[in-house]
Design a protein around this motif. Structure first.
Motif, mmCIF file in Angstrom:
data_model
loop_
_atom_site.group_PDB
_atom_site.id
_atom_site.type_symbol
_atom_site.label_atom_id
_atom_site.label_comp_id
_atom_site.label_asym_id
_atom_site.label_seq_id
_atom_site.Cartn_x
_atom_site.Cartn_y
_atom_site.Cartn_z
ATOM 1 N N UNK A 26 0.835 -1.209 0.000
ATOM 2 C CA UNK A 26 0.000 0.000 0.000
ATOM 3 C C UNK A 26 0.867 1.255 0.000
ATOM 4 N N UNK A 27 1.894 1.275 0.855
ATOM 5 C CA UNK A 27 2.754 2.461 0.960
ATOM 6 C C UNK A 27 3.581 2.659 -0.304
ATOM 7 N N UNK A 32 4.426 5.572 -5.317
ATOM 8 C CA UNK A 32 4.546 5.515 -6.773
ATOM 9 C C UNK A 32 3.533 6.429 -7.456
ATOM 10 N N UNK A 33 2.318 6.464 -6.911
ATOM 11 C CA UNK A 33 1.261 7.260 -7.528
ATOM 12 C C UNK A 33 1.546 8.755 -7.472
ATOM 13 N N UNK A 34 2.438 9.160 -6.584
ATOM 14 C CA UNK A 34 2.786 10.583 -6.532
ATOM 15 C C UNK A 34 3.527 11.029 -7.788
ATOM 16 N N UNK A 35 4.137 10.069 -8.482
ATOM 17 C CA UNK A 35 4.964 10.410 -9.636
ATOM 18 C C UNK A 35 4.367 9.920 -10.954
ATOM 19 N N UNK A 36 3.145 9.410 -10.903
ATOM 20 C CA UNK A 36 2.472 8.958 -12.125
ATOM 21 C C UNK A 36 1.712 10.124 -12.750
ATOM 22 N N UNK A 37 1.844 10.243 -14.053
ATOM 23 C CA UNK A 37 1.111 11.294 -14.762
ATOM 24 C C UNK A 37 -0.369 10.925 -14.825
ATOM 25 N N UNK A 38 -1.228 11.736 -14.239
ATOM 26 C CA UNK A 38 -2.661 11.388 -14.241
ATOM 27 C C UNK A 38 -3.290 11.626 -15.613
ATOM 28 N N UNK A 39 -4.398 10.974 -15.836
ATOM 29 C CA UNK A 39 -5.163 11.164 -17.065
ATOM 30 C C UNK A 39 -6.595 11.522 -16.704
ATOM 31 N N UNK A 475 -8.771 13.113 -11.873
ATOM 32 C CA UNK A 475 -8.350 12.180 -12.923
ATOM 33 C C UNK A 475 -9.056 10.841 -12.773
ATOM 34 N N UNK A 476 -9.289 10.192 -13.905
ATOM 35 C CA UNK A 476 -9.885 8.856 -13.851
ATOM 36 C C UNK A 476 -8.802 7.776 -13.801
ATOM 37 N N UNK A 477 -7.592 8.162 -14.219
ATOM 38 C CA UNK A 477 -6.483 7.220 -14.182
ATOM 39 C C UNK A 477 -5.225 7.960 -13.731
ATOM 40 N N UNK A 478 -4.509 7.425 -12.784
ATOM 41 C CA UNK A 478 -4.796 6.165 -12.096
ATOM 42 C C UNK A 478 -5.859 6.340 -11.021
ATOM 43 N N UNK A 482 -8.310 2.300 -5.804
ATOM 44 C CA UNK A 482 -8.300 0.917 -6.288
ATOM 45 C C UNK A 482 -6.878 0.399 -6.425
ATOM 46 N N UNK A 483 -5.970 1.230 -6.961
ATOM 47 C CA UNK A 483 -4.594 0.776 -7.140
ATOM 48 C C UNK A 483 -3.923 0.485 -5.806
ATOM 49 N N UNK A 484 -4.202 1.316 -4.808
ATOM 50 C CA UNK A 484 -3.618 1.045 -3.487
ATOM 51 C C UNK A 484 -4.166 -0.262 -2.921
ATOM 52 N N UNK A 485 -5.467 -0.444 -3.061
ATOM 53 C CA UNK A 485 -6.065 -1.689 -2.564
ATOM 54 C C UNK A 485 -5.516 -2.887 -3.327
ATOM 55 N N UNK A 486 -5.419 -2.749 -4.659
ATOM 56 C CA UNK A 486 -4.893 -3.850 -5.473
ATOM 57 C C UNK A 486 -3.452 -4.148 -5.105
#
Length: 735
Positions: A26-27, A32-39, A475-478, A482-486
Motif C-alpha cells: 500500500x505504501x 509511486x502514484x505521486x509520480x504517475x502522470x494522471x489522465x 483524474x480517472x487514471x490512475x 483501487x490501485x492502493x487496494x490492489x
C-alpha cells in the motif's frame, strides 16, 4: 472443520507477514502514484438522426445511394473514428504543439496553463515530434536547447532563428494575469507533433461506444493528461461530425439536383419526340380511335351477316316456292303454294283476287258448263294472275340473289379492313408504352428534383449533441484508491504464495494426521507448547500415567527416546519424563548418551545422583563404538541395575550407537517436532523398524497444535541468538 483449520494453519502463522506485506505494498503504491502522470476523461453524448423523421426520411434519401439509407450505429462509430474526420477535427484545435513543465520526478503537460506560448513560423519535417528543451529565467530570457544539441539564447517575444526552425516564444499574458503570483522560472519542454503522430495519439485515447445496441445514442470518451484537452476534443469532434454530415448531405443534394436537371431535359425531349411520332402514325393510318373504329367495323360486319342470313333464308324460301310453282304449272289451280317468303302487298292482293275468282268460278259452274264464256273469261283472268305470280317469284328470287351477293361482297370488304388492325394496335401500343415510360420517368425525376432542392436548401442536421463534455476535476487514471487496494492485495497474495511454496517445500509434520497417514507406527503421546513450569510438570505427570495405563511403562523397563535431531525434543521428553517418574518416588536413571545436557559430571558409564530418586549417566566415550550389540545391552543393564526405570536420551537416529541403544531398549519412542521434523522422515522410521526388527516402537509428537506466526518466530530467534532469552525447560524444574 478440522481439515479446513489444518489447511489454514500455515497462513494463520504467516498472518503478520501478510499484513506487513500488504502495508508495504500500500505504501509503495501510494509513493509511486505521486509520480504517475494522471489522465483525465470527459464524455460527450451524441444522438444520431432517426431515419423515420426529418430530412433523412425523404424519398430522395431512400432511392439514391449517395445518401445514407439508415443510421447504423456501428457504421457511424467507424465514421467518427476515421482518420479523415479526426483530421478535420484537429484543424479546429491547437493540439499540435505540446508544452511540458519538467519536474524532478514527473513531467506535467501544461497546454494553456503555460507561462509562454510557442509559434513555429517554419519547421523542417525532421524536427517534427522531437523535443525542444527550454530553460526560462525570471528576467524573461531563456535558453533553448535544439533537438540536435545546439543551444540558443533569446528573450521572450523575439523571433528565434535556429537550425531547421524559426519560432516565436512569447509571454502568455492571459495566463499570467489570471494568477496572482506565478514563478515562471523553470525548466520546460515543447514539441510540434506531426499530423500522423497526433492522430495516432488521439486514436489511442479516444473511445466511442453506443449507450445501448438498440439506442441511437453514442458516447465519445476522450482521455488526456490535461483536463481542458479532455473536455474540448469530444465536443469539437461531435460538432465536426455534424458539420461534415450537413456538408456531405448538401453537396450530395447539389450534385443530385444538377444530375436531375440534365435528366429532366433529356427525358422531356424524348417525351416530345414520342408524342410527335404517335401523331404522325395516327395521321398516316387515319387512326382516330383504334379501339372504337375496330368495334364499329365489327358491329357493321355482324349486322351485315345477320342481314345475309336473313336474305339466305328468304332466298331458300323463294327457290322452294319457285320450284313448287314450276312443277305444278299445268295444274295450277290445284296448287297450294306457301307464300311465307313472298309477303308483299301486291302478292297478297293477287292471292285474294285468285280466291275471289275461284269462288266466282265455282258459283258459275253451278249454273253453267266449263265452256261457258263467263267461265272461260274467269279462267283467262286466273291464268293471267298465275303468269304474273310466276314472273314475280322469279324476279324476286333474282333480286334476293343480287342482294345476297352484294352483301357478301360488303362483308368481305369490311373484314379485309380488320386484317391490319392487330399490327396497327401493336405498333400504337409500343409507341404508347414508350410514351408512358418516359412520362413516368419525367414525373419521377421532377419529384426527386424538388426533393433534392429542398435537401440542398435545408442546411440542418438531425444529429444532436445531447450532452457536452465537462472539464473533469479529478483524474480517472490512475484510480488511487483501487490501485492502493490492489497493490496491498497483490502483496498479500504474493506472501500467501510464498507461504504456500515454503510450506510445500519444507513439508513438516505439522500435526498427528500427517503421521497417521504416512506411517503404521502409532502416536502414543503428544506434547503441546508449554508456557510455564507448572503446566510442564502437570503434563508429564499425566503422560507418565497414560504410558503406564498403555503398558508401555513397566518396572525395570529400558525406555529410549530418539529423534533425528536434538532440537526435535528427544532430550526434553527424556529429561521431564524421568523427572516426573522421580516425583512419583520411583528410582529413575537418565542416560544422556552424548551428554549434551552436561548434567553428568563423571566418567562415561558412571552414575551421579541429581536427587534422591533421579540419577544421571552418559556413554560419551569413543571406546563404546567398538562394542557389540550384546555388550552395549549388558552395559546399559549393568548401569541401570537397581533402578525402577531407565530413561535414555539417545544419539541421533541412524548412528551406530543409536541403533545399538534402540536394540537394547524395551520401548523406543521416536520424538518428532511439528515445526521442525520433515514429513519425509516419517516413512523412514517405518523402514528402520522393519529393517532392524525393532519392537514396541511409538511416536511422540512434540509441540502439537503449535502454530506460531512468523513475527513471533523471528523475535524468538533473535532473543535466543542474543542470549536475552533462555530455554528454562531444558533443565530440571525443581528448585
Amino acid at each position: 472443520m478440522e481439515e479446513s483449520l489444518r489447511i489454514l494453519k500455515p497462513y494463520l502463522r504467516g498472518l503478520p507477514l501478510i499484513v506487513f506485506a500488504m502495508i508495504i505494498g500500500y505504501l509503495v503504491m501510494a509513493q509511486y502514484l505521486k509520480y504517475v502522470t494522471p489522465k483525465y476523461e470527459s464524455v460527450t453524448r451524441l444522438r444520431l438522426a432517426d431515419i423515420g423523421e426529418g430530412v433523412p426520411n425523404s424519398n430522395l434519401f431512400k432511392d439514391f445511394d449517395v445518401f445514407v439509407t439508415s443510421n447504423k450505429i456501428a457504421a457511424e462509430i467507424e465514421v467518427l473514428k476515421s482518420q479523415v474526420l479526426l483530421d478535420q477535427t484537429l484543424n479546429h484545435l491547437d493540439f499540435d504543439i505540446e508544452l511540458f513543465r519538467v519536474g524532478k520526478m514527473r513531467t506535467t503537460e501544461l497546454y494553456h496553463d503555460s507561462p509562454f506560448k510557442v509559434e513555429f513560423i517554419s519547421l523542417e519535417n525532421r524536427l517534427l515530434d522531437r523535443l525542444f528543451n527550454l530553460q526560462l529565467h525570471s528576467d524573461l530570457s531563456y535558453s533553448l536547447i535544439h533537438p540536435d544539441g545546439l543551444e540558443y539564447q533569446a528573450v521572450l517575444g523575439d523571433t528565434l532563428q535556429t537550425q531547421g526552425a524559426t519560432l516565436l516564444i512569447s509571454l502568455n499574458e492571459p495566463f499570467i494575469n489570471s494568477r496572482k503570483k506565478v514563478d515562471i522560472a523553470d525548466e520546460y519542454q515543447f514539441k510540434k507533433l506531426s499530423r500522423s503522430e497526433l492522430i495516432s495519439q488521439i486514436k489511442a485515447d479516444l473511445s466511442i461506444m453506443p449507450v445501448d445496441k438498440d439506442v441511437a445514442v453514442i458516447r465519445l470518451i476522450f482521455a488526456s493528461p490535461h483536463p481542458v484537452k479532455a473536455a474540448r476534443f469530444p465536443d469539437v469532434l461531435a460538432r465536426t461530425y455534424i458539420e461534415d454530415y450537413i456538408r456531405t448531405k448538401s453537396e450530395a443534394a447539389r450534385v443530385t439536383k444538377d444530375f436531375l436537371d440534365d435528366q429532366v431535359r433529356e427525358v422531356s425531349n424524348k417525351l416530345s419526340q414520342i408524342e410527335r411520332d404517335i401523331e404522325a402514325y395516327r395521321n398516316q393510318e387515319n387512326i382516330t380511335n383504334l379501339r372504337q373504329q375496330s368495334e364499329t367495323i365489327l358491329r357493321e360486319v355482324s349486322q351485315m351477316k345477320i342481314q345475309q342470313t336473313n336474305l339466305l333464308m328468304s332466298l331458300e324460301a323463294i327457290n322452294e316456292l319457285n320450284r313448287y310453282m314450276q312443277e305444278g304449272a299445268e295444274d295450277f289451280e290445284r296448287l297450294a303454294p306457301n307464300f311465307e317468303a313472298f309477303t308483299d302487298l301486291l302478292s297478297t292482293e293477287l292471292i285474294k283476287k285468285i280466291k275471289d275468282l275461284r269462288a266466282e268460278k265455282r258459283d258459275l259452274l253451278l249454273v253453267f258448263t266449263p265452256q261457258e264464256e263467263r267461265v272461260k273469261v274467269i279462267d283467262y283472268k286466273l291464268n293471267d294472275i298465275y303468269s304474273y305470280l310466276l314472273e314475280s317469284i322469279s324476279n324476286t328470287r333474282r333480286n334476293l340473289e343480287i342482294k345476297y351477293e352484294n352483301l357478301s361482297r360488303d362483308i368481305t370488304i369490311a373484314e379485309l379492313q380488320l386484317i391490319d388492325f392487330p399490327e396497327k394496335e401493336r405498333l400504337l401500343t409500343i409507341l404508347q408504352r414508350e410514351f408512358e415510360i418516359y412520362q413516368a420517368s419525367y414525373n419521377f425525376l421532377n419529384e426527386k428534383k424538388i426533393e433534392a432542392e429542398i435537401a440542398h436548401a435545408a442546411s440542418i442536421s438531425f444529429h444532436r449533441i445531447i450532452e457536452y463534455a465537462k472539464v473533469p476535476k479529478n483524474p480517472f487514471s490512475p484510480n488511487y484508491t483501487i490501485l492502493k487496494i490492489v497493490a496491498a492485495l497483490m502483496a498479500g497474495a504474493g506472501v500467501l504464495v510464498l507461504i504456500f511454496l515454503v510450506h510445500t517445500i519444507k513439508a513438516r509434520v505439522n500435526d498427528q494426521l500427517t503421521i497417521e497417514t504416512t506411517s503404521a507406527i502409532p502416536v502414543v503421546a503428544s506434547t503441546p507448547r508449554l508456557r510455564n513450569i507448572q503446566n510442564l510438570q502437570v503434563h508429564f505427570l499425566h503422560q507418565v500415567n497414560k504410558l503406564e495405563v498403555k503398558a508401555l511403562l513397566k518396572p525395570g523397563n529400558i525406555i529410549s527416546l530418539n529423534s533425528y535431531s536434538l532440537h526435535e525434543g528427544s532430550f526434553f521428553h527424556a529429561l521431564h519424563l524421568a523427572e516426573a517418574l522421580s516425583k512419583q518416588k520411583r528410582k529413575v536413571l537418565l542416560i544422556d548418551i552424548e551428554n549434551k545436557s552436561t548434567l553428568s559430571t563423571v566418567e562415561a558409564g558412571e552414575t551421579v545422583a541429581l536427587t534422591e530418586t533421579l540419577h544421571v549417566a552418559h556413554l560419551n566415550n569413543p571406546n563404546y563404538l567398538f562394542y557389540t550389540n550384546d555388550e552395549i545391552t549388558n552395559l546399559i543393564k549393568s548401569i541401570g541395575s537397581g533402578f525402577d526405570v531407565v530413561i535414555i536420551s539417545n544419539a541421533g537416529m541412524g548412528t551406530q550407537l543409536a541403533l545399538q541403544v534402540m536394540k537394547s531398549s524395551d520401548v523406543n519412542f521416536v520424538v518428532v517436532d511439528s515445526r521442525l521434523t520433515p514429513a519425509k522422515q516419517i516413512p523412514q522410521v517405518d523402514l528402520l523398524k522393519e529393517e532392524f526388527g525393532f519392537e514396541n516402537m511409538y511416536f511422540i509428537l512434540n509441540r502439537i497444535a503449535y502454530n506460531p506466526n512468523v513475527v513471533t518466530e523471528v523475535i524468538g530467534w533473535i532473543l535466543k541468538k542474543t542470549g536475552l532469552k533462555k530455554d528454562i525447560f531444558n533443565t530440571l524444574t525443581y528448585a
